[in-house]
Enzyme design. Structure first.
Site, PDB file in Angstrom:
ATOM      1  N   CYS A   1       0.626  -1.327  -0.026  1.00  0.00           N
ATOM      2  CA  CYS A   1      -0.082  -0.077   0.153  1.00  0.00           C
ATOM      3  C   CYS A   1       0.775   1.355  -0.054  1.00  0.00           C
ATOM      4  O   CYS A   1       1.803   1.404   0.815  1.00  0.00           O
ATOM      5  CB  CYS A   1      -0.954  -0.132   1.342  1.00  0.00           C
TER       6      CYS A   1
ATOM      7  N   GLU B   1       9.453  -0.193 -10.841  1.00  0.00           N
ATOM      8  CA  GLU B   1       8.508  -0.285 -11.775  1.00  0.00           C
ATOM      9  C   GLU B   1       7.325  -0.233 -11.142  1.00  0.00           C
ATOM     10  O   GLU B   1       6.360  -0.898 -10.568  1.00  0.00           O
ATOM     11  CB  GLU B   1       8.228  -1.560 -12.838  1.00  0.00           C
TER      12      GLU B   1
ATOM     13  N   GLU C   1      16.308  -1.652 -18.730  1.00  0.00           N
ATOM     14  CA  GLU C   1      16.218  -3.017 -18.740  1.00  0.00           C
ATOM     15  C   GLU C   1      15.739  -3.523 -20.325  1.00  0.00           C
ATOM     16  O   GLU C   1      14.965  -2.670 -20.710  1.00  0.00           O
ATOM     17  CB  GLU C   1      15.166  -3.707 -17.938  1.00  0.00           C
TER      18      GLU C   1
ATOM     19  N   TRP D   1       8.670 -14.620 -19.429  1.00  0.00           N
ATOM     20  CA  TRP D   1       7.292 -14.273 -18.877  1.00  0.00           C
ATOM     21  C   TRP D   1       6.339 -14.243 -20.144  1.00  0.00           C
ATOM     22  O   TRP D   1       5.169 -14.040 -19.901  1.00  0.00           O
ATOM     23  CB  TRP D   1       7.116 -13.335 -17.923  1.00  0.00           C
TER      24      TRP D   1
HETATM   25  C1  GAL Z   1      11.048  -6.212 -15.225  1.00  0.00           C
HETATM   26  C2  GAL Z   1      11.327  -5.982 -13.823  1.00  0.00           C
HETATM   27  C3  GAL Z   1      12.719  -6.796 -13.513  1.00  0.00           C
HETATM   28  C4  GAL Z   1      12.418  -8.162 -14.251  1.00  0.00           C
HETATM   29  C5  GAL Z   1      12.104  -8.277 -15.520  1.00  0.00           C
HETATM   30  C6  GAL Z   1      12.098  -9.382 -16.396  1.00  0.00           C
HETATM   31  O1  GAL Z   1       9.674  -5.943 -15.428  1.00  0.00           O
HETATM   32  O2  GAL Z   1      11.614  -4.919 -13.658  1.00  0.00           O
HETATM   33  O3  GAL Z   1      12.563  -7.040 -12.225  1.00  0.00           O
HETATM   34  O4  GAL Z   1      11.358  -9.021 -13.646  1.00  0.00           O
HETATM   35  O5  GAL Z   1      10.967  -7.602 -15.947  1.00  0.00           O
HETATM   36  O6  GAL Z   1      11.774  -9.420 -17.842  1.00  0.00           O
END
Ligand code: GAL
Length: 702
Positions: free
Chosen positions: A144, A179, A334, A342
């Site tokens: 929160c 994020e 990143e 994912w």
């Molecule tokens: C991002 C996140 C990272 C890692 C990455 C994997 O969204 O900030 O910590 O999880 O995804 O793709």
């Protein structure tokens, strides 16, 4: 005594230098880079029992030309394993070692994921969902933002980190949390929301008027009756939904600012950033950007899924959005060296694509290329996520080689540092507009395609070799020659006045259907739309037709129209029916009861031109219209024509222009590049050919 004096002098000089550096950072809040930042997220806390691996990592990083790593993003439970018992020794040790090896650090605050003990001790930190159920401890990013307990624990650890690393020459930037996302509907948040509303509307009658609560008898008697939107309560009160979203952004901003203050109170003077996500709809990022020194973002496109160039354009749009928020270089925080784990399918990047994708960020104004992550984790959720160093652990892998080659290219491009991306064109892509439009109920509840419509204009501008800023309604239009405003449903921040002045002063404005419909609290404008711009466009929108999935209409050019449109195009989804007053009709609809009515118009207003596009046309239409407008307006373009699949972007310094020509096809393409007054500083250009996935960088004297 002599020895003491010598040590004292040395100590004094070191401290003086550190003080000067701190003052410089405080004044500039700038990274002042002399090399592109290259590296990525690194999680040594997962390997503390394997010093051999940590040692090996350093060697491999150096081999790959890595000069910066991001540390500490999810390290809270290693930094504070038990409440108030801190262990920073391992972090100090690793930062020292990295520094000794020429590798600098972006240091994160750990608030993105909290330790178990924290949730156990302070259950209020657990988020409450919109259906009013409190979540269990788990995952990350789910605390929160209002909770005083969470804020306090974050303040304590941030301040301690700042005190420890404020003077470390290797720590160049603070990475605030990770994020930021999501929302919480707990009682603390409800109270904060009510206070936020009181502050905004002062009295309940003003709120009732702004939200049009007489509808369905939803009038509030007082602020204490207000509850955040919920699937088991109010979810159709558009003013409430919109203000809730604004509140969520403001609450996140407030939380982030507390994090930054804790660092500053701890004496940290390095600049700060926070990492944004791709096209994230939960927050208005512009408001966060105001409080940080650098915008950074995490880019994970689904390469190899559709035409590579379409993915490239979509990614480029995000790069441009990130740059435009602060109108200064941003950071690619990143990206994946091979495939993320994912997405539905973990597709490997084809050879060469890593370099193109990385240099694309640089072309669009990034000062960095950072990966997630340096070393692949051994267990848990991300064990199969791509990394620079995989489980095998050696440098003789395809990915490691490509990372190394990309690092080498960034070194070759050193002279590009400090140059900027100047744009003569801008697209208005506004989050509040998006929130309101997607919640509107009608004219299409099965997809309005706002993002897609922005992307169509963007692709057309990019195919014409123009740099493009992606701005919101709060930004100034003064520096642009061409502005595109797709689906500007909501008018806010005085945009109607800015657009009017822009055209009056000679600007070219292209606006589309479903614009100027509601005000800032989502109340429909009376007396004609697009609101207050009827004379600028020389027309009025009378009705809008929502089309079924399977329906289409078409465009028929008017013979001898002034834009010389000759081709017919298809349109889908939405068809605006307008009545012109002074506008020239460039084309008309081909079918339905509105066949023959205008579908594209042009109006001379002041010294400029205002175009109105009535329907959601296929890409080719945007390409043709924008190409012709750009040609007529004589805007600067660095190349004459661009083959399919190639992207062209220009960075400029006071002396030079650097033109990045990137082939996003796997195969080579022929392209005529005028090399008489330019020098190729990167890439292979022979026999008018650019190899598949290659990037040519041209240097031109200004
Ligand atoms: C991002 C996140 C990272 C890692 C990455 C994997 O969204 O900030 O910590 O999880 O995804 O793709």
């Amino acid at each position: 005594l002599r020895k003491f004096r010598k040590t004292f002098k040395l100590h004094f000089i070191t401290n003086l230098l550190l003080l000067i550096e701190r003052i410089r950072r405080m004044i500039q809040n700038d990274l002042n880079i002399d090399k592109f930042i290259y590296g990525g997220d690194y999680n040594p806390e997962q390997w503390l029992d394997r010093p051999d691996i940590l040692k090996q990592d350093l060697l491999l990083m150096k081999k790959a030309h890595i000069n910066t790593v991001t540390l500490g993003v999810f390290s809270w439970s290693t930094l504070e394993p038990i409440k108030d018992c801190f262990n920073f020794t391992w972090l100090i040790d690793i930062i020292d070692k990295l520094y000794d090896n020429g590798i600098q650090v972006i240091l994160a605050t750990p608030s993105g994921a909290r330790p178990r003990w924290l949730a156990e001790t302070y259950p209020e930190v657990l988020r409450v969902r919109e259906d009013r159920t409190r979540q269990l401890y788990g995952e990350r990013h789910n605390h929160c933002y209002t909770s005083p307990a969470y804020r306090e624990r974050v303040r304590i650890i941030n301040q301690k980190l700042a005190k420890t690393f404020r003077n470390h020459p290797g720590v160049i930037l603070w990475h605030i949390s990770n994020e930021y996302r999501g929302e919480c509907h707990c009682p603390l948040c409800q109270e904060a929301f009510r206070n936020w509303l009181k502050n905004k509307y002062k009295d309940i009658d003003s709120l009732n008027r702004a939200w049009w609560t007489t509808f369905w008898s939803h009038t509030y008697n007082s602020f204490h009756q207000i509850e955040s939107p919920s699937s088991i309560g109010d979810h159709g009160l558009h003013g409430l939904n919109l203000d809730w979203k604004r509140f969520v952004t403001d609450q996140t901003v407030d939380f982030m600012c507390e994090e930054i203050h804790a660092l500053r109170d701890g004496g940290a003077t390095q600049p700060v950033t926070t990492n944004f996500m791709d096209d994230y709809k939960g927050l208005n990022y512009y408001n966060l950007a105001k409080h940080i020194d650098y915008v950074s973002w995490d880019s994970y496109p689904t390469w190899n899924k559709e035409d590579e160039i379409r993915t490239a354009y979509n990614t480029a749009l995000q790069h441009d959005l990130m740059r435009s928020m602060k109108q200064k270089p941003f950071l690619l925080m990143e990206s994946c060296p091979s495939s993320p784990n994912w997405q539905a399918i973990s597709k490997l990047k084809k050879p060469g694509l890593l370099q193109s994708a990385s240099l694309q960020a640089i072309a669009h104004g990034s000062d960095s290329v950072q990966y997630f992550q340096i070393r692949q984790s051994r267990g848990s959720f991300e064990k199969f996520h791509g990394a620079v160093i995989d489980h095998y652990g050696g440098s003789d892998t395809r990915v490691f080689n490509e990372v190394t080659e990309t690092g080498a290219s960034l070194i070759e491009l050193k002279q590009v540092i400090g140059s900027k991306v100047d744009s003569s064109a801008a697209i208005i892509y506004d989050m509040e507009n998006r929130w309101a439009m997607e919640d509107a109920k009608g004219p299409r509840n099965e997809g309005l395609f706002y993002h897609e419509s922005v992307l169509k204009s963007y692709q057309a501008l990019r195919k014409a070799a123009l740099n493009v800023d992606i701005i919101n309604m709060e930004q100034s239009l003064d520096s642009y020659k061409l502005v595109v405003a797709p689906m500007l449903y909501m008018f806010r921040s005085g945009i109607e006045t800015k657009l009017r002045t822009f055209v009056e002063n000679g600007g070219i404005l292209i606006m589309t259907y479903w614009s100027g419909i509601v005000n800032e609290t989502d109340l429909c404008y009376l007396e004609g739309t697009p609101h207050s711009l009827l004379d600028v466009f020389g027309l009025r929108s009378k009705e809008i037709d929502g089309l079924y999935e399977w329906e289409e209409n078409s465009l028929i050019p008017i013979p001898e129209n002034s834009l010389q449109l000759h081709t017919s195009y298809k349109c889908k989804n939405l068809c605006d029916l307008v009545k012109t007053t002074s506008a020239e009709v460039l084309a008309v609809y081909g079918e339905d009861f509105y066949a023959g009515m205008p579908t594209a118009t042009k109006n001379r207003f002041g010294r400029g031109n205002a175009y109105y596009i009535c329907a959601d046309f296929e890409q080719g239409f945007y390409d043709e219209v924008i190409k012709k407008i750009v040609k007529d307006s004589k805007l600067f373009v660095p190349v004459k024509s661009i083959p399919n699949g190639v992207e062209v972007t220009t960075r400029s310094s006071s002396e030079n222009k650097y033109v990045f020509i990137q082939n996003f096809n796997m195969h080579s393409v022929k392209m005529e590049i005028d090399t008489r007054n330019s020098q190729i500083i990167l890439g292979n250009y022979k026999k008018s050919t650019i190899e598949g996935f290659d990037t040519i960088v041209l240097k031109l004297k200004r």
